[in-house]
Motif scaffolding. Structure first.
Motif, PDB file in Angstrom:
ATOM      1  N   UNK A  81      -5.643   3.155  -3.549  1.00 15.62           N
ATOM      2  CA  UNK A  81      -4.383   3.024  -2.804  1.00 15.62           C
ATOM      3  C   UNK A  81      -4.516   3.646  -1.415  1.00 15.62           C
ATOM      4  N   UNK A  82      -5.220   4.782  -1.353  1.00 12.35           N
ATOM      5  CA  UNK A  82      -5.421   5.441  -0.047  1.00 12.35           C
ATOM      6  C   UNK A  82      -6.183   4.503   0.886  1.00 12.35           C
ATOM      7  N   UNK A  83      -7.187   3.828   0.344  1.00 12.84           N
ATOM      8  CA  UNK A  83      -7.963   2.912   1.193  1.00 12.84           C
ATOM      9  C   UNK A  83      -7.128   1.696   1.618  1.00 12.84           C
ATOM     10  N   UNK A  84      -6.345   1.162   0.667  1.00 14.36           N
ATOM     11  CA  UNK A  84      -5.505   0.014   1.017  1.00 14.36           C
ATOM     12  C   UNK A  84      -4.538   0.423   2.135  1.00 14.36           C
ATOM     13  N   UNK A  85      -3.931   1.609   1.980  1.00 14.75           N
ATOM     14  CA  UNK A  85      -2.954   2.078   2.980  1.00 14.75           C
ATOM     15  C   UNK A  85      -3.623   2.225   4.356  1.00 14.75           C
ATOM     16  N   UNK A  86      -4.852   2.701   4.353  1.00 18.77           N
ATOM     17  CA  UNK A  86      -5.600   2.907   5.608  1.00 18.77           C
ATOM     18  C   UNK A  86      -5.910   1.570   6.287  1.00 18.77           C
ATOM     19  N   UNK A  87      -6.237   0.565   5.452  1.00 20.38           N
ATOM     20  CA  UNK A  87      -6.650  -0.741   6.002  1.00 20.38           C
ATOM     21  C   UNK A  87      -5.475  -1.568   6.497  1.00 20.38           C
ATOM     22  N   UNK A  88      -4.252  -1.211   6.072  1.00 21.82           N
ATOM     23  CA  UNK A  88      -3.075  -2.050   6.382  1.00 21.82           C
ATOM     24  C   UNK A  88      -2.825  -2.177   7.873  1.00 21.82           C
ATOM     25  N   UNK A 105       2.841   7.695  -7.591  1.00 24.86           N
ATOM     26  CA  UNK A 105       2.067   6.974  -6.568  1.00 24.86           C
ATOM     27  C   UNK A 105       2.951   5.969  -5.831  1.00 24.86           C
ATOM     28  N   UNK A 106       3.914   5.416  -6.555  1.00 25.09           N
ATOM     29  CA  UNK A 106       4.835   4.450  -5.938  1.00 25.09           C
ATOM     30  C   UNK A 106       5.648   5.140  -4.831  1.00 25.09           C
ATOM     31  N   UNK A 107       6.033   6.415  -5.107  1.00 36.95           N
ATOM     32  CA  UNK A 107       6.780   7.171  -4.077  1.00 36.95           C
ATOM     33  C   UNK A 107       5.906   7.384  -2.842  1.00 36.95           C
ATOM     34  N   UNK A 108       4.626   7.619  -3.108  1.00 36.05           N
ATOM     35  CA  UNK A 108       3.692   7.865  -2.004  1.00 36.05           C
ATOM     36  C   UNK A 108       3.348   6.574  -1.247  1.00 36.05           C
ATOM     37  N   UNK A 109       3.263   5.462  -2.022  1.00 37.52           N
ATOM     38  CA  UNK A 109       2.852   4.180  -1.418  1.00 37.52           C
ATOM     39  C   UNK A 109       3.873   3.082  -1.723  1.00 37.52           C
ATOM     40  N   UNK A 110       5.112   3.237  -1.239  1.00 34.34           N
ATOM     41  CA  UNK A 110       6.161   2.253  -1.595  1.00 34.34           C
ATOM     42  C   UNK A 110       5.887   0.860  -1.034  1.00 34.34           C
ATOM     43  N   UNK A 111       5.056   0.777   0.001  1.00 36.49           N
ATOM     44  CA  UNK A 111       4.757  -0.552   0.569  1.00 36.49           C
ATOM     45  C   UNK A 111       3.695  -1.296  -0.244  1.00 36.49           C
ATOM     46  N   UNK A 112       3.005  -0.565  -1.118  1.00 37.78           N
ATOM     47  CA  UNK A 112       1.957  -1.224  -1.919  1.00 37.78           C
ATOM     48  C   UNK A 112       2.443  -1.462  -3.349  1.00 37.78           C
ATOM     49  N   UNK A 113       3.046  -0.433  -3.958  1.00 38.05           N
ATOM     50  CA  UNK A 113       3.532  -0.578  -5.343  1.00 38.05           C
ATOM     51  C   UNK A 113       5.043  -0.792  -5.314  1.00 38.05           C
ATOM     52  N   UNK A 114       5.487  -1.934  -5.838  1.00 34.35           N
ATOM     53  CA  UNK A 114       6.940  -2.147  -5.857  1.00 34.35           C
ATOM     54  C   UNK A 114       7.532  -1.821  -7.222  1.00 34.35           C
ATOM     55  N   UNK A 115       6.717  -1.871  -8.283  1.00 32.99           N
ATOM     56  CA  UNK A 115       7.273  -1.624  -9.623  1.00 32.99           C
ATOM     57  C   UNK A 115       6.161  -1.345 -10.617  1.00 32.99           C
TER      58      UNK A 115
END
Ligand SMILES: Cc1ncc(COP(=O)(O)O)c(C=O)c1O
Length: 397
Positions: free
Chosen positions: A390-397, A318-328
């Motif tokens: 995570x999908x929703x967070x990415x959409x709202x960004x 998921x981090x690979x998919x959402x690198x701006x949300x998950x850093x570690x």
């Protein structure tokens, strides 16, 4: 008026409680008063190690409560002796002192450390602990907690306590000397954001404990009792501590704490030096025996390790998919932290909307500390809900 409102009215507000009225629990689920079922990844803050309504725990409670509930420490209590024996036979320890909570276990360990030091020299009273550590809320444990924000309103606290930078041996060497009587350390800092100790650092601190003759005290209150895939977390780092403090998971949801002592520390306290009216309650001791016997099972511990790896892999993807949300993603076993920065708070709220209880620590870390007997199906439910969030967070960004 519901009991959540009454809680706000009558119970002192020291926690920002989630607006939910939980009336039942089973395994890793809780049910609210409206009948909604929530996946509990909160685990009572790393306490409900065998989940809610565990049959063996309920049987142990009924069995011991129908004999006697409390005796006091002037009489030997069979379940308590059994629990002490289990802890001694399966760890480095020679003796156990029981308490009712984690902070009380650390208070007892502080006294053991101070008395140990003073038995060598009157000025051997210095205690060291790590920056960003958490050891409890009572005044002694608070004094060794390396976080100013918890301490400041209550100062002055216990004197002669110094902090070192976690995992920085040069920083440690700047504060260590022959006047140190005890060093407190968490192998994985829990409240501090799931930060793991480096094996080399732990081993160097152990070597210095011999050189300077201080007690190495590992606070296992959050990481102990199987949470990291070992019975006690220090086993991951190739060292033997002098003292270990335990609480949380040991009582499977009931309050208990323990101080385990090895050769150097077992005869420091003498009759009259320390005590507690309640610690440990015999009913809780009986539950403790159930918990320890379950967790010590070889398969149980290896499954905790495997489940931890499974979650970590999924979150890495998921981090690979959402690198701006998950850093570690960090931690070991089922003590994991997902660094989601400023999104941690919103993620917790979105999880709640999706009927999942999540815990956030250190402001930006989603802390995963579920019951250790969580199944792969339940883990997959967590991953699916988390992915959706995570999908929703990415959409709202
Ligand atoms: C590592 C550690 N030590 C001590 C404590 C304090 O334990 P208690 O809340 O049972 O007093 C905690 C609680 O979160 C903890 O995580």
């Amino acid at each position: 008026m519901g009991f959540y409102e009454n809680d706000q009215k009558y119970v002192m507000n020291t926690y920002n409680k989630t607006p939910i009225e939980i009336v039942d629990g089973e395994g890793v689920y809780v049910t609210d008063i409206q009948g909604h079922r929530y996946l509990d990844m909160f685990g009572g803050i790393a306490v409900n190690v065998l989940g809610h309504k565990n049959k063996k725990i309920l049987d142990a409670v009924n069995c011991q409560a129908s004999r006697y509930i409390h005796l006091s420490n002037y009489f030997a209590s069979e379940p308590t002796v059994q629990l002490a024996k289990l802890l001694v036979e399966n760890t480095f320890a020679e003796k156990v002192f029981f308490t009712n909570s984690g902070t009380e276990a650390n208070e007892a360990a502080i006294k053991i450390g101070r008395k140990y030091g003073r038995s060598i020299s009157p000025d051997k009273t210095k205690i060291l602990s790590a920056d960003n550590s958490f050891h409890g809320r009572t005044c002694g444990s608070l004094a060794i907690t390396g976080q100013k924000k918890y301490q400041e309103p209550f100062e002055p606290l216990l004197p002669n306590v110094y902090n070192f930078e976690f995992n920085n041996i040069e920083s440690f060497k700047r504060v260590v000397d022959d006047q140190v009587c005890a060093v407190f350390i968490e192998a994985i800092q829990g409240e501090g954001g799931i930060v793991e100790v480096k094996e080399t650092f732990m081993q160097e601190v152990k070597a210095l404990s011999i050189q300077h003759d201080f007690l190495l005290i590992v606070d296992e209150i959050q990481a102990g009792i199987g949470r990291t895939g070992k019975f006690l977390s220090y086993e991951n780092y190739g060292i033997t501590p002098d003292v270990v403090t335990l609480a949380k998971a040991l009582g499977g949801g009931f309050p208990i704490g323990a101080v385990l002592t090895g050769e150097k520390a077992s005869s420091v306290l003498k009759p009259g030096d320390h005590g507690t009216t309640f610690g440990p309650n015999p009913v809780v001791s009986a539950v403790g025996c159930v918990v320890v016997n379950e967790v010590l099972n070889e398969t149980f511990l290896s499954e905790v390790h495997d489940k931890g790896c499974y979650i970590k892999n999924k979150i890495e993807n998921l981090k690979k998919q959402y690198p701006d949300i998950i850093s570690e993603i960090r931690g070991t076993g089922l003590m994991l932290g997902i660094n989601t920065g400023k999104y941690a708070g919103p993620i917790k709220e979105m999880a709640f909307e999706r009927k999942m209880l999540l815990n956030v620590t250190a402001g930006d870390i989603v802390r995963i500390v579920p019951a250790l007997n969580i199944t792969y199906d339940e883990i997959n439910q967590f991953i699916a809900t988390f992915t959706d969030i995570l999908a929703e967070v990415a959409q709202q960004k």
